[in-house]
Design an enzyme around this catalytic site. Sequence first.
Site, mmCIF file in Angstrom:
data_model
loop_
_atom_site.group_PDB
_atom_site.id
_atom_site.type_symbol
_atom_site.label_atom_id
_atom_site.label_comp_id
_atom_site.label_asym_id
_atom_site.label_seq_id
_atom_site.Cartn_x
_atom_site.Cartn_y
_atom_site.Cartn_z
ATOM 1 N N LEU A 8 49.258 65.710 29.866
ATOM 2 C CA LEU A 8 48.666 64.776 29.132
ATOM 3 C C LEU A 8 47.269 64.008 29.820
ATOM 4 C CD1 LEU A 8 51.753 62.513 27.947
ATOM 5 C CD2 LEU A 8 50.867 64.861 26.845
ATOM 6 N N ARG A 15 39.957 51.418 33.826
ATOM 7 C CA ARG A 15 39.715 50.942 35.163
ATOM 8 C C ARG A 15 38.810 51.810 36.066
ATOM 9 N NH1 ARG A 15 44.797 49.218 37.728
ATOM 10 N NH2 ARG A 15 46.035 50.272 36.293
ATOM 11 N N GLY A 80 49.693 57.085 21.885
ATOM 12 C CA GLY A 80 50.935 56.906 22.603
ATOM 13 C C GLY A 80 51.370 58.189 23.188
ATOM 14 N N GLY A 140 57.289 51.682 33.355
ATOM 15 C CA GLY A 140 58.673 51.808 32.584
ATOM 16 C C GLY A 140 59.981 51.903 33.481
ATOM 17 N N LYS A 333 23.088 81.167 52.698
ATOM 18 C CA LYS A 333 23.578 81.128 51.474
ATOM 19 C C LYS A 333 23.618 82.512 50.876
ATOM 20 C CE LYS A 333 21.143 81.270 47.827
ATOM 21 N NZ LYS A 333 20.056 81.260 46.933
#
Length: 450
Positions: A8, A15, A80, A140, A333
């Site tokens: 998910l 925040r 949700g 939870g 490089k």
Amino acid sequence: MTIALVILAAGQGTRMNSDLPKVLHPIGGAPMLVHAIRSGATLEPSRIVVVTGHGGEAVGQAALDYAPFVDIAVQEEQLGTAHAVLQARAALDGFEGDVIVLYGDTPFIQPETLEKMQAARATHDVVVLGFEAADPGRYGRLVMDGERLDRIVEFKDATDEERRITLCNSGVVAADAKVLMELLDAVGNDNAAGEFYLTDIIGLAGARGLSAGAVTCDEAETLGVNSRAELAEAERIFQARMRAEALSDGVTLVAPETVFFAYDTVVGRDSVIEPNVVFGPGASVESGTTIRAFSHLEGCHVSRGSVVGPYARLRPGAELAEDVKVGNFVEIKASRVDRGAKINHLTYVGDAEVGEEANIGAGTVTCNYDGVMKHQTRIGARAFIGSSTMLVAPVSVGDDAMTASGSVITSDVEPGALAIGRARQVTKPGLARKLFEMLKKQKLKKSQEA
Ligand code: UD1
Ligand code: MG
């Protein structure tokens, strides 16, 4: 057991106070989402579905860049966590086996923990990953009934008594794909947040005579990143892990806390990493090499017996063969440096090949860029490039050739030749002394005028 992962990653992450989607903020040089994918990938899942929403395109692209085998499912509206998992349904079409749900912002779940969850699936239809929280905050809560997990209650919906529970939900869930989808279909949004909670499947499972159980892990593993402060903490934890791993793999870190690794850094046994070395993504260092202090390595490969630094910079495409020496203030490089070559001081080597045992003098520059395009420089085996040579690419210096110090080399040098590309020196006896006297007089005159 066949496994599919659903990760998910649709949430906004307000925040973080950032234009970058939260799951794309890097830890150890890779988006945190990639860490979640990699930890789940150790289970060798047959499918991985990443659910995107906020910043969806960028998130999906990043997932595909690092893990081209993932499927992307889009959650248009973030209704949700249960709703989010349901978006993976089409991508899971025809899949039979277990689904494990992970969060894109929870990068540290260990493979062993996921294996423990898989093992627990032998006893329970649904397995949840829990942890004892030092500060349970808004997590939870897992409501246990002996060994059975009765239900999960979200903080917002919990009673005071339930809020006193310290066993919390990490969010990671494992269940058979078909069972999971059936349970998710039954989830409603009649709760304090008005969201479809993934956590509701536990209560629903119980009501259907299915059993649920919990496996626990250390709180550090379930660390979620919601703010810049937590991102910094996640980086700290990640670096601590990488250092511990390197040490136990037989790498000497003189001052471990000053060495920074990327998510994919590989360092071979009996290598020595001096203080303040930073690895960007894509660096690999073979056994028995020394990376001296204050060097920065990224997208490069260093072979056995080579010594790099102090103060060296290896950029993407730097490929060092065995026993190469790269010294201070040298930048390399997109170049191959063959066995035993030495590039010891103040040099830029870009878009070049450096032959075996070649010696590149201090202050050499491969002038690889004409302002529009990049060009190649070839330096042959055993060539000696005099200090402060400008190699104006495209150009090649043959095997066993030399360039004189201070040369600007604009045309190819054949093997064995000495190329001198500079003005001839003229020396005027006594002229310096005369000049000094003249200048001093001028200075005196000026100060008298003032
Ligand atoms: C969730 C759990 C909670 C748990 C906590 C652990 C639920 C209802 N709650 O709460 O029990 O303790 O995680 O961190 O599952 N996401 C989507 N789409 C959505 C909503 C969320 O993809 O519509 C993603 C987020 O990007 C995030 C993850 O799901 O990666 C969790 O969502 P978040 O909103 O952080 O859930 P919490 O309220 O923290
Ligand atoms: Mg959260």
